[in-house]
Design an enzyme around this catalytic site. Sequence first.
Site, PDB file in Angstrom:
ATOM      1  N   TYR A   1       0.815  -1.270   0.107  1.00  8.44           N
ATOM      2  CA  TYR A   1      -0.053  -0.019   0.009  1.00  8.44           C
ATOM      3  C   TYR A   1       0.900   1.178  -0.002  1.00  8.44           C
ATOM      4  CZ  TYR A   1       0.984   1.256   4.867  1.00  8.44           C
ATOM      5  OH  TYR A   1       1.504   1.615   5.954  1.00  8.44           O
ATOM      6  N   CYS A   2       0.257   2.402  -0.476  1.00  7.33           N
ATOM      7  CA  CYS A   2       0.871   3.584  -0.391  1.00  7.33           C
ATOM      8  C   CYS A   2      -0.104   4.898   0.164  1.00  7.33           C
ATOM      9  CB  CYS A   2       1.414   4.058  -1.678  1.00  7.33           C
ATOM     10  SG  CYS A   2       0.286   4.061  -3.102  1.00  7.33           S
ATOM     11  N   THR A   3      -0.184   5.653  -0.497  1.00  5.84           N
ATOM     12  CA  THR A   3      -1.264   6.774  -0.136  1.00  5.84           C
ATOM     13  C   THR A   3      -2.550   6.682  -0.835  1.00  5.84           C
ATOM     14  OG1 THR A   3       0.602   8.257   0.438  1.00  5.84           O
ATOM     15  CG2 THR A   3      -1.544   9.236  -0.117  1.00  5.84           C
TER      16      THR A   3
END
Length: 294
Positions: free
Chosen positions: A252-254
Amino acid sequence: MDRRGILLGSGVVLLLPFRAGAQGTPEATPGADGWAQPGWLVQPDAFDPGQWHVVMFGTAKQYLDGRIGPAEHLDWTDLDLEKTDPDSVAAWADAASQVLLGHGILLNNPVAIVDYGTLFAARLFWVLTYLGATDQTVLDGGLPAWSAAGGTVESGPIMIDYGPITADLPARNETVLAPIDAVVAAVDAATAQIIDVRSSDEYAQGNIPGAINIPYLDNSTDGTGGAYKDPAALREMYEAAGVDLDQPIIPYCTTGVRSAVTWFVLSALGAADVRLFSGSWREWTSDPARPIQS
């Protein structure tokens, strides 16, 4: 539909044939030194734009400044998936399919994705994969690598009009998405390796409990984007970080764009079960009841 019409600013209509008899995405065959999915990346010196429906993936300004021939243009905001509950995903998938059709992209035709040295082509690759496409590739290094290899680059305004397009849509590949409920369950039961691909500074400010930090740019040769490291180096990097490619992984990231790069790499290496948390930090933090580690 096996031809696409392109209306240029001059009013000239070009008809470009799609490649006939395109092969689908190969089955994963992990190897110690090579890609398990060798067809997912193409090198600039082996890339023939005429064999693909080429899509430039970047901002409108980048597209105006440089593209490969009469390529299409999309950016991640055109296909943004903000929430991953079942109803939101279903609505997004329907809308995304229509966006692609509006750009002349048929899910059963070969698509080549070219970014601007950002690695973000992987995001469109993931979207196409989720929607059921099986014949897409990424130009390694993007437009900068193409230009450096002597490829022709065009610029300036261009108008592309495909007219109304309808097509039967393939079955969706839901196995590549980690919806929010699955992520919560995986975190609670520690049943998946959670990888936070944001920068170390972002990670330090707060992350999903149990996540390890492997910035997405670490997948590139110079740490700034562009070309990918070779498969052996990538395997060594993930193994050194404690990632087991035989066990479930959720990056995941933003907003799910940077983490699509990690999903792409791990899947191309032959990881057994990689699901992108497309909602990412934006969705995780939308509910204050969800825990945050810092």
